[in-house]
Enzyme design. Structure first.
Site, PDB file in Angstrom:
ATOM      1  N   SER A 186      -8.370  50.699  23.907  1.00  0.00           N
ATOM      2  CA  SER A 186      -8.688  49.284  23.748  1.00  0.00           C
ATOM      3  C   SER A 186      -7.667  48.640  22.808  1.00  0.00           C
ATOM      4  O   SER A 186      -6.476  48.669  23.088  1.00  0.00           O
ATOM      5  CB  SER A 186     -10.128  49.127  23.264  1.00  0.00           C
ATOM      6  OG  SER A 186     -10.577  47.807  23.448  1.00  0.00           O
ATOM      7  N   GLU A 315     -14.180  47.935  33.264  1.00  0.00           N
ATOM      8  CA  GLU A 315     -14.234  47.859  31.807  1.00  0.00           C
ATOM      9  C   GLU A 315     -15.374  46.961  31.317  1.00  0.00           C
ATOM     10  O   GLU A 315     -16.190  47.359  30.496  1.00  0.00           O
ATOM     11  CB  GLU A 315     -12.901  47.319  31.272  1.00  0.00           C
ATOM     12  CG  GLU A 315     -11.681  48.142  31.640  1.00  0.00           C
ATOM     13  CD  GLU A 315     -11.403  49.277  30.673  1.00  0.00           C
ATOM     14  OE1 GLU A 315     -12.158  49.431  29.687  1.00  0.00           O
ATOM     15  OE2 GLU A 315     -10.423  50.006  30.904  1.00  0.00           O
ATOM     16  N   HIS A 407     -15.984  50.337  29.912  1.00  0.00           N
ATOM     17  CA  HIS A 407     -15.159  50.423  28.706  1.00  0.00           C
ATOM     18  C   HIS A 407     -15.673  51.538  27.799  1.00  0.00           C
ATOM     19  O   HIS A 407     -16.880  51.650  27.554  1.00  0.00           O
ATOM     20  CB  HIS A 407     -15.230  49.081  27.978  1.00  0.00           C
ATOM     21  CG  HIS A 407     -14.152  48.841  26.985  1.00  0.00           C
ATOM     22  ND1 HIS A 407     -12.815  48.891  27.303  1.00  0.00           N
ATOM     23  CD2 HIS A 407     -14.200  48.510  25.656  1.00  0.00           C
ATOM     24  CE1 HIS A 407     -12.098  48.605  26.227  1.00  0.00           C
ATOM     25  NE2 HIS A 407     -12.907  48.382  25.221  1.00  0.00           N
TER      26      HIS A 407
END
Length: 489
Positions: A186, A315, A407
Site C-alpha cells: 500500500s 483492493e 486490500h
C-alpha cells in the site's frame, strides 16, 4: 543457543532474543527522537550508548492511539523515539554469513501503520536464509507536510536514514549490505516505487517488490495549500516555530480536517481521491523528488534494479458491500459516469469487465476504484520501465470472510504467517498453505536471486503471474491486466 544474542553496531551493542532458530532485535534507534528541536528536522544519527542495550520490545511508533479494527493488526506504541528498526535474523553476529536482506516498509496511507505488526515478523524469511528488517518513519503532516524553513519530505528522509543504517550495520546481523531488497505494501509499496525512482537512494538497495503500491506524488501547490489550511485551523503562522507550538495530537486531528473532502457527496470524494491522490505523502519538492515517480522511472532511474509489482484483484471493492442491495437495480454505466466521465473510455472499460458486471453495480464501481487507484499503476510502471526487469503479478484468491481478493489479504501469504494474530479474520479458518508457499516462495526466490520465476514484462508485455486464480486458469496469464487497459490508453 541459550545465551541471549548480543551484536555490536555503530552506536553500541544490542541484546536480542532467540525464537527457535532465529533471533529478534526490536526497537533499535536509527535516528534520535524527532521531538523538541528535532521536530520537523531531518533525521539525526542516534547518540552512542555505553554497555549493552536491550532490544527486546518493539519501539515507539509514529502511529498514535487505538485505530480500532484494521485489516492488518498494527499496534500503536507510545513514546518519543519513533525512528527505529526491528531486525530478524538466523545468524546474529556472523559477519561472514552475507545473507540476503529484506527491508520492509509498512503501509497506512502515509498517515497510519506500524512496523510492530505480528504480520511483519521475519521468522519465515529467516527460516529461508533471509535477514529481515522492518522500519518506521514519520507520518502525516509531521512526515510529509510543507513547512517553510524545514526540510521537505521528512518521512522520505527517514526511509533513507533507515536504509543507510542497514548499509552500515546489517553485516553484524549476518546480512549482506550489497544484497538488500526493499519491499512494502500500500503506502509502503508506494514508498518502494518512490525510492526506486529517486537518484539519491540508488546505492541503498539492489531490488524492489511493491505490493499494491499507493503512490502519492503530492504536487507543490497542493502541498502548500494543505499546510496553509492546517496552520489556519491550528491558529498559528505556517512556520517551523508555529507548527512546533501545536501539540502533536492536535495536529494529527487537524490534518484530517484539512484534507477532508466536502461532505454530502461520497462519489465526489472518491473522484477527488482518484484525480488528486492522497493528501499526505511524498511530495514533489525540487530536492529529493524533482518529478513524479512515473516520470523518474520512465527516464531510466532504477532501471538496473529488478522490480516485482502487483495488486489484489479487488483492493477496495469491499467499501461498497453495505450498499450493494440499494445499487443492484441501478445501471452500472450510469453510476460509473459520475467517476469516469469520458463516454468512450467508459464504454470500453465496461466491455473489458463483463465478468465483473455480472456481480452487480457495486462490484463494478468497486473494481473501478481499485483499478483507478491501484491496478492501472502496475501497467503504467511496467510500461514506463521499458527494458528494465519488471515482473507483474495479481493476487486473485477471494477471502472466505470478506468475499473479495481485497486490500491487505496477500500480506500474510507473502510473509507466510498464516497463524499470526488477525489473519483468521481476513483469510478464514483454513487459508490455503499451498498458496502461501507459492507467494512466499516467489518472494524468497526474488530476494535471493532477483528473479521471482516467471517471465518479465519487457519480453512479453502484459505477462502476469496469477496467485490463487481459478483451478482451471493458468498460473501465468498472457495479459493479466487486460481489463484495465481502457483506463491506461
Amino acid at each position: 543457543m541459550t545465551d541471549a544474542p548480543v551484536v555490536s553496531i555503530s552506536s553500541g551493542s544490542v541484546r536480542g532474543r532467540w525464537r527457535g532458530a532465529s533471533a529478534a532485535f526490536l526497537g533499535i534507534p536509527f535516528a534520535q527522537a524527532p521531538v523538541g528541536g528535532l521536530r520537523f528536522a531531518a533525521p539525526v544519527a542516534p547518540e552512542p550508548w555505553e554497555g549493552v542495550r536491550d532490544a527486546l520490545e518493539y519501539g515507539p511508533t509514529a502511529q498514535r492511539g487505538d485505530k480500532g479494527v484494521t485489516l492488518i493488526p498494527e499496534p500503536s506504541i507510545p513514546g518519543d523515539a519513533t525512528l527505529n528498526v526491528n531486525v530478524f535474523t538466523p545468524s546474529p553476529g556472523s559477519a561472514d554469513a552475507k545473507l540476503p536482506v529484506l527491508v520492509w516498509i509498512h503501509g497506512g496511507g502515509y498517515v497510519a501503520g506500524s512496523p510492530a505488526s505480528p504480520w511483519y515478523d521475519g521468522r519465515a524469511f529467516n527460516r529461508d536464509g533471509i535477514v529481515t528488517v522492518s522500519i518506521s518513519y514519520r507520518l502525516g503532516f509531521d512526515g510529509f507536510g510543507h513547512i517553510p524553513g524545514a526540510p521537505s519530505n521528512r518521512g522520505v528522509r527517514d526511509w533513507l536514514a533507515a536504509l543507510e543504517w542497514v548499509q552500515a550495520n546489517i553485516a553484524a546481523f549476518g546480512g549482506d549490505p550489497d544484497r538488500v531488497t526493499i519491499a512494502g505494501q500500500s503506502a509502503g509499496g508506494g514508498a518502494v516505487l518512490t525510492l526506486l525512482g529517486m537518484p539519491k537512494a540508488q546505492h541503498l538497495f539492489r531490488a524492489a517488490w511493491a505490493l499494491s503500491p499507493a503512490v502519492a506524488d503530492v504536487g507543490v501547490e497542493r502541498s502548500r495549500t494543505l499546510s496553509a489550511k492546517l496552520a489556519h485551523l491550528a491558529g498559528v503562522i505556517p512556520t517551523v516555530d508555529g507548527f512546533r507550538s501545536v501539540p502533536e495530537s492536535d495536529l494529527e486531528k487537524l490534518q484530517e480536517t484539512a484534507a477532508a473532502a466536502p461532505k454530502g457527496d461520497p462519489l465526489g470524494a472518491v473522484r477527488s481521491l482518484i484525480d488528486e491522490g492522497l493528501p499526505w505523502g511524498p511530495a514533489i519538492d525540487g530536492d529529493l523528488l524533482t518529478q513524479t515517480t512515473l516520470a523518474s522511472l520512465e527516464s531510466g532511474i532504477g532501471s538496473d534494479k529488478p522490480l516485482v509489482i502487483g495488486t489484489t484483484d479487488d483492493e477496495f471493492t469491499m467499501v461498497l458491500d453495505d450498499v450493494k442491495g440499494r445499487l443492484r437495480l441501478l445501471p452500472a454505466g450510469l453510476l460509473l459516469g459520475r467517476l469516469l466521465t469520458d463516454r468512450d473510455t467508459r464504454r470500453s472499460y465496461l466491455a473489458a469487465n463483463v465478468v465483473q458486471r455480472r456481480k452487480g453495480t457495486a462490484a463494478v464501481l468497486g473494481r473501478y476504484v481499485t483499478d483507478a487507484i491501484f491496478r492501472t499503476g502496475v501497467v503504467r510502471v511496467a510500461d514506463a520501465r521499458g527494458d528494465a526487469p519488471t515482473y507483474a503479478y495479481r493476487f486473485a484468491w477471494p477471502s472466505p470472510t470478506r468475499g473479495w481478493a481485497l486490500h491487505c489479504l496477500d500480506v500474510p501469504f507473502w510473509f507466510d504467517c498464516l497463524d499470526a494474530d488477525g489473519v483468521q479474520a481476513i483469510a478464514g479458518d483454513a487459508p490455503p498453505r499451498r498458496l502461501a508457499a507459492a507467494v512466499h516462495g516467489a518472494a524468497v526466490s526474488f530476494i535471493r536471486d532477483g528473479d521471482p520465476d516467471w517471465p518479465a514484462w519487457a519480453r512479453h508485455p502484459g505477462v502476469t503471474r496469477v496467485f490463487g486464480g481459478p483451478p482451471e486458469a493458468p498460473d501465468v496469464a498472457a495479459d493479466g491486466y487486460a481489463s484495465v487497459r481502457p483506463l491506461v490508453a
